[in-house]
Scaffold this active site. Structure first.
Site: not given
Ligand code: NAD
Length: 410
Positions: A99
């Site tokens: 990461k």
């Molecule tokens: P992103 O940046 O697109 O979205 C994150 C979202 O979370 C945003 O809407 C933000 O406003 C919201 N957020 C932040 N803090 C918050 C809080 N305290 N309460 C509520 N909402 C909050 O990110 P993403 O890619 O959707 O990733 C979200 C999670 O999923 C992360 O933990 C990431 O590691 C995990 N993830 C993402 C992927 C991927 O392919 N995008 C893959 C595996 C895991």
């Protein structure tokens, strides 16, 4: 965010040691990162700390996203790299766990600065990256454009084309047709398995989704489109609740237009903390780590939780939820669609073959249902005395340790 996310991981592995009887050497291998690379990214008069961590590479090159976030730190990046090791192993894809992260607020800088930070990340780490060394991808607040800048910088530095050094790229730069919403697609497949396994009726279950970004919003859209009722969603500014169900397509439009789901006027405004306590059947966590802790776990009313975010539930909270008979579908299974599709992208880049989208969709479904069956079968085999996360970890750890043994490291 709590300061010490990795201490949660240590506690979890120790609890698995009791079940599996792991040796001290095995524990040490499982809890020791292989390589921590650090840098300071200078942009005008600002200095942003940056990390790239390969946690383990016994099963293959490092693989994992890069996070741009004002609160990220080495402990968080290391924990995320550990979870990637578990996730990749469970999914049976040929990768170790890695990461990266840069501590700054990408929402408060210009697009030009964003590009500069992305390129400087590569300038700092290109020697430890590569399609057979360590392969980044998008994570929180990074996207396909950032992957494109990173690829370009890497190829400039090394003097050759190597699209497989990074995944989550735009299609024009040899990205994969499935990647844009792969994590959500994977979450949707796992949700369908969960509903089937636990005999839930999709028309009557109520769902709340914390986090409305790439993963959360896309998953909410798919669920809504398939007849599931989503009663609440939230983002970093707060949430909205509507007892009879939200029109998710409208919420998406409002978020795009005004920047937050809280601008949706047809629902009641609620805080992020109250979303976690709503009387729903399924709670989907798709924001950040450590959202359910020992402080609020007892207030959770949902019977099922799906972790789309990485590490949203602490070790202590897990114990409370288990004692309350709440089923948690763990991150390493529920969000593994993203990295599985990254693997498809990498295979295409390495071979030069472009695989058919329908074929890849089928393969994704097959891989995820396979993981689901393995985890459920171990859980049932243990007479449901362990939770699904422990089952997933045991399966993943066995593969990592087998590879370490074959390499003569144990
Ligand atoms: P992103 O940046 O697109 O979205 C994150 C979202 O979370 C945003 O809407 C933000 O406003 C919201 N957020 C932040 N803090 C918050 C809080 N305290 N309460 C509520 N909402 C909050 O990110 P993403 O890619 O959707 O990733 C979200 C999670 O999923 C992360 O933990 C990431 O590691 C995990 N993830 C993402 C992927 C991927 O392919 N995008 C893959 C595996 C895991």
């Amino acid at each position: 965010m709590q300061k010490k996310t990795f201490s949660n991981i240590t506690e979890r592995i120790k609890s698995i040691q009791k079940i599996k009887g792991l040796t001290k050497k095995e524990i040490k291998i499982l809890l020791t990162p292989k390589r921590i690379s650090r840098a300071k990214i200078k942009v005008r008069n600002h200095i942003f700390p940056a990390w790239r961590i390969v946690f383990n590479d016994a099963l293959g090159p490092g693989k994992g996203g890069v996070r741009f976030h004002p609160e990220t730190n080495e402990d968080e990046v290391m924990s995320l790299a550990f979870w990637m090791m578990i996730k990749d192993s469970l999914a049976e894809i040929p990768y170790g766990g890695a990461k990266g992260g840069v501590r700054f607020n990408p929402k408060k800088v210009s697009s030009q600065t964003l590009e500069t930070v992305s390129r400087k990340f590569i300038d700092a780490f290109y020697k430890v990256l590569g399609e057979d060394k360590d392969i980044p991808a998008p994570d929180v607040y990074t996207n396909s454009q950032i992957m494109a800048w990173m690829l370009d910088e890497y190829e400039k530095k090394t003097g050759h084309h190597e699209p497989g050094m990074i995944t989550g790229k735009p299609l024009e730069l040899q990205g994969c047709s499935l990647r844009a919403n792969a994590t959500a697609k994977g979450g949707f497949i796992v949700m369908k398995e969960m509903v089937k396994e636990f005999n839930l009726n999709k028309r009557s279950v109520k769902i709340a989704v914390q986090g409305f970004g790439n993963a959360g919003a896309n998953l909410a859209k798919m669920l809504h489109g398939n007849g599931f009722k989503i009663v609440s969603v939230s983002d970093s500014r707060g949430g909205v609740y509507k007892k009879d169900g939200l029109d998710i397509n409208e919420v998406i439009k409002i978020k795009k237009q005004f920047g937050s789901v809280t601008n949706y006027s047809k629902g009641e405004k609620i805080s992020n903390q109250s979303l976690l306590k709503l009387p729903v059947d399924i709670l989907i966590l798709a924001a950040l780590e450590n959202q359910i802790t020992e402080k609020n776990a007892s207030d959770v009313k949902a019977k099922y939780i799906m972790e789309i975010a990485n590490g949203p539930i602490t070790y202590q909270a897990d114990k409370i939820l288990f004692s309350k008979n709440i089923t948690v579908v763990p991150d390493v299974l529920a969000n593994s669609g993203g990295v599985i599709v990254s693997y498809f992208e990498w295979c295409q880049n390495k071979t030069g073959n472009i695989l058919d989208k329908d074929y890849l969709e089928k393969l994704l479904r097959k891989k995820l249902t396979n993981s689901w069956k393995k985890v459920i079968s171990l859980y049932k085999g243990n007479k449901k005395q362990i939770d699904l996360r422990t089952a997933a970890y045991i399966i993943a750890i066995e593969r990592v340790l087998a590879a370490e043994k074959l390499r003569g490291h144990i």
